[in-house]
Design a protein around this motif. Sequence first.
Motif, PDB file in Angstrom:
ATOM      1  N   THR A 159      -1.219  15.413 121.202  1.00  0.00           N
ATOM      2  CA  THR A 159      -1.354  13.950 121.246  1.00  0.00           C
ATOM      3  C   THR A 159      -0.647  13.370 122.459  1.00  0.00           C
ATOM      4  O   THR A 159      -1.272  12.868 123.382  1.00  0.00           O
ATOM      5  N   ARG A 181      16.555   3.933 120.031  1.00  0.00           N
ATOM      6  CA  ARG A 181      15.663   3.606 118.918  1.00  0.00           C
ATOM      7  C   ARG A 181      16.449   3.060 117.733  1.00  0.00           C
ATOM      8  O   ARG A 181      17.485   3.626 117.376  1.00  0.00           O
ATOM      9  N   ASN A 233      14.028   3.102 111.918  1.00  0.00           N
ATOM     10  CA  ASN A 233      12.685   3.593 112.232  1.00  0.00           C
ATOM     11  C   ASN A 233      12.646   5.121 112.103  1.00  0.00           C
ATOM     12  O   ASN A 233      13.163   5.826 112.957  1.00  0.00           O
ATOM     13  N   LEU A 240      11.548   9.215 111.780  1.00  0.00           N
ATOM     14  CA  LEU A 240      10.914  10.163 112.699  1.00  0.00           C
ATOM     15  C   LEU A 240       9.919  11.050 111.965  1.00  0.00           C
ATOM     16  O   LEU A 240      10.054  11.288 110.759  1.00  0.00           O
ATOM     17  N   VAL A 245       2.319  10.967 105.315  1.00  0.00           N
ATOM     18  CA  VAL A 245       3.543  10.430 104.708  1.00  0.00           C
ATOM     19  C   VAL A 245       3.481  10.751 103.220  1.00  0.00           C
ATOM     20  O   VAL A 245       2.555  10.346 102.517  1.00  0.00           O
ATOM     21  N   LEU A 256      14.417   6.515 103.536  1.00  0.00           N
ATOM     22  CA  LEU A 256      13.253   6.271 102.674  1.00  0.00           C
ATOM     23  C   LEU A 256      13.098   7.437 101.693  1.00  0.00           C
ATOM     24  O   LEU A 256      13.657   8.515 101.906  1.00  0.00           O
ATOM     25  N   GLU A 277      -1.085   8.843 120.045  1.00  0.00           N
ATOM     26  CA  GLU A 277      -0.321   9.462 118.972  1.00  0.00           C
ATOM     27  C   GLU A 277      -1.210   9.811 117.776  1.00  0.00           C
ATOM     28  O   GLU A 277      -2.318   9.306 117.631  1.00  0.00           O
ATOM     29  N   GLU A 282       5.707  -0.458 105.518  1.00  0.00           N
ATOM     30  CA  GLU A 282       5.462   0.943 105.198  1.00  0.00           C
ATOM     31  C   GLU A 282       5.686   1.855 106.390  1.00  0.00           C
ATOM     32  O   GLU A 282       6.111   2.968 106.261  1.00  0.00           O
ATOM     33  N   ALA A 283       5.349   1.396 107.581  1.00  0.00           N
ATOM     34  CA  ALA A 283       5.606   2.189 108.799  1.00  0.00           C
ATOM     35  C   ALA A 283       6.500   1.327 109.677  1.00  0.00           C
ATOM     36  O   ALA A 283       6.017   0.519 110.450  1.00  0.00           O
ATOM     37  N   MET A 294       5.761   0.158 113.186  1.00  0.00           N
ATOM     38  CA  MET A 294       4.419  -0.324 113.494  1.00  0.00           C
ATOM     39  C   MET A 294       4.305  -1.836 113.558  1.00  0.00           C
ATOM     40  O   MET A 294       3.240  -2.389 113.374  1.00  0.00           O
ATOM     41  N   GLY A 308       9.341   2.234 119.013  1.00  0.00           N
ATOM     42  CA  GLY A 308       9.489   3.635 118.669  1.00  0.00           C
ATOM     43  C   GLY A 308       8.761   4.478 119.646  1.00  0.00           C
ATOM     44  O   GLY A 308       8.701   5.656 119.543  1.00  0.00           O
TER      45      GLY A 308
HETATM   46  O1  TXA Z   1       1.444  12.072 117.835  1.00  0.00           O
HETATM   47  C1  TXA Z   1       2.517  11.726 117.341  1.00  0.00           C
HETATM   48  O2  TXA Z   1       2.606  11.318 116.173  1.00  0.00           O
HETATM   49  C2  TXA Z   1       3.778  11.831 118.241  1.00  0.00           C
HETATM   50  C3  TXA Z   1       3.985  13.307 118.574  1.00  0.00           C
HETATM   51  C4  TXA Z   1       5.221  13.540 119.387  1.00  0.00           C
HETATM   52  O3  TXA Z   1       3.988  14.065 117.396  1.00  0.00           O
HETATM   53  N1  TXA Z   1       4.913  11.277 117.571  1.00  0.00           N
HETATM   54  C5  TXA Z   1       5.088   9.937 117.389  1.00  0.00           C
HETATM   55  O4  TXA Z   1       6.327   9.584 116.857  1.00  0.00           O
HETATM   56  O5  TXA Z   1       4.253   9.108 117.676  1.00  0.00           O
HETATM   57  P1  TXA Z   1       6.910   8.104 116.886  1.00  0.00           P
HETATM   58  O6  TXA Z   1       8.295   8.242 116.402  1.00  0.00           O
HETATM   59  O7  TXA Z   1       6.695   7.494 118.211  1.00  0.00           O
HETATM   60  O8  TXA Z   1       6.080   7.345 115.801  1.00  0.00           O
HETATM   61  C6  TXA Z   1       6.239   7.722 114.446  1.00  0.00           C
HETATM   62  C7  TXA Z   1       5.835   6.599 113.538  1.00  0.00           C
HETATM   63  C8  TXA Z   1       6.771   5.410 113.583  1.00  0.00           C
HETATM   64  O9  TXA Z   1       5.982   4.238 113.621  1.00  0.00           O
HETATM   65  C9  TXA Z   1       7.520   5.504 112.250  1.00  0.00           C
HETATM   66  O10 TXA Z   1       7.899   4.250 111.760  1.00  0.00           O
HETATM   67  C10 TXA Z   1       6.480   6.165 111.364  1.00  0.00           C
HETATM   68  O11 TXA Z   1       5.886   7.115 112.202  1.00  0.00           O
HETATM   69  N2  TXA Z   1       7.082   6.885 110.235  1.00  0.00           N
HETATM   70  C11 TXA Z   1       7.886   7.952 110.257  1.00  0.00           C
HETATM   71  N3  TXA Z   1       8.282   8.288 109.003  1.00  0.00           N
HETATM   72  C12 TXA Z   1       7.685   7.421 108.159  1.00  0.00           C
HETATM   73  C13 TXA Z   1       7.695   7.241 106.749  1.00  0.00           C
HETATM   74  N4  TXA Z   1       8.392   8.016 105.923  1.00  0.00           N
HETATM   75  N5  TXA Z   1       6.948   6.232 106.246  1.00  0.00           N
HETATM   76  C14 TXA Z   1       6.225   5.438 107.052  1.00  0.00           C
HETATM   77  N6  TXA Z   1       6.190   5.554 108.402  1.00  0.00           N
HETATM   78  C15 TXA Z   1       6.904   6.515 108.946  1.00  0.00           C
END
Ligand code: TXA
Length: 328
Positions: free
Chosen positions: A35, A58, A62, A64, A99, A116, A180, A220-221, A224, A328
Motif C-alpha cells: 500500500t 502522533r 490514535n 496503530l 478491526v 480500545l 493505505e 470508531e477510527a 479518520m 495519522g
Molecule cells: O496500508 C496501511 O494501512 C498502512 C500500511 C503501513 O500498513 N498503514 C496505515 O496506518 O495507514 P495509519 O496509522 O496511517 O492508519 C491507521 C488507521 C488510523 O486511522 C487509526 O485510527 C485506525 O487505523 N485504527 C487503528 N486501530 C484501530 C481500531 N482498533 N479501531 C478503529 N480504527 C483503528
Amino acid sequence: MDRPTTQNLPPDSTGIAEAVAILRRGGLVALPTETVYGLAADARCDRAVAGIFAAKDRPRFNPLIVHLADMDAARALAEFTPAADALAAAFWPGPLTLVLPLKAGSPIHPLVSAGLDTVALRMPGGFAHDLIAAFGKPLAAPSANTSGRITATSAQAVDADLGGRLDLIVDGGATPVGLESTIVKVEADGVRVLRPGGIAAEDIEKAGVKLLRGAAKGIEAPGMLASHYAPGAAVRPNAVELREGEALLAFGPMRIAGSEKAVAVLNLSETGDLHEAAARLFAHLAELDRSGAATIAVEPVPHEGLGEAINDRLARAAAPRGGIEGRG
Ligand code: TXA
Ligand code: MG
C-alpha cells in the motif's frame, strides 16, 4: 538528538538482517508494503511503540495497525468471526485491515490499540511479509509520514519527511497500490468500512460478506477525522475550472477550462485508470506542492472502485488545517 542521516538498504537479505537486528533492540524501520511505506517497530515493546508516536508526532489516542505474517499470529491477538475468516481468506496477504475484538491476554502493548477493546490487524505481502516472518513477532506500523502530512509512497518521500528520526529505511521503490489499506470493522451482523482504501467496497461484497452502510457509532477510527494527507498548498477537489495561480492535478484525457494557465500540471492517469491514479496520488500531490502554487486544483475523479478512496484522501487533504484530531 536526531541522527543526521538515515541508513538506506535494499529489500534483500541484507535489508532483512539489518531490519531484524534493529527491531530486536526496539528501533524504528521504515519499510515498503504493497500500500504505502510503514514505520515499523516491535508491537510488544513499550519503548519501540512510544518511538513510533514520537517520530510521527502522533496523538496517543490514535491507535496503530498490527502487521502479521500468518493466521496463527492473528488468532492469538483477536477474536475472529466467520466474516473475518472469509475476508482474511479472500484478501490476505493484501491491502485490507480488520478491526476485531482484542483477545484477553494479548501481548500487544496497550498504546498500540490506544486503550480500545479492539485491535486493527493486517497481513501485508512481499517484503513486509518476509520481514515479519524473519522477525517472528507482530509489527506495529502506521504510515511513514509526520502525523497529518502526505503519506509516503517512496523511500525518498520517507527520508524527506522523517529522515534522521529512524534507524533504517528499506528502499523497495514506489509502492504498487499507493493508497493505505481499506479498514473494516467486523460487527455482529456484517462489516463496516471505517476507511476506504486499496480494496474497493464492491470487492468486499463479492467475497460474500454483508457490508453495513452508514457511519459507525461514535469515533470508531480515531485517525479518520478532519484534516489529513495535507500538503503545504491548499487543495481544491472537483474543480470545474482553473483559477489564476493554481497548479492542476488532472485526471483522464480531457482538461478543465483554463488548464493552460496552470503553474504546473500532473495527470493521475491519462487514460482514466483508477488503479494508476491511486498509485500516483500522493507523489503527484507532493510534487505539485513543490511547484510553490498556493492551491492545487484537482479535476473530478469518479467515485466507483478505488475512486472512493482517492476522493476520501482528496477531501481530507482539502479540509481546514490545524486541529490535532484526524492526524495519522
Ligand atoms: O496500508 C496501511 O494501512 C498502512 C500500511 C503501513 O500498513 N498503514 C496505515 O496506518 O495507514 P495509519 O496509522 O496511517 O492508519 C491507521 C488507521 C488510523 O486511522 C487509526 O485510527 C485506525 O487505523 N485504527 C487503528 N486501530 C484501530 C481500531 N482498533 N479501531 C478503529 N480504527 C483503528
Ligand atoms: Mg496514515
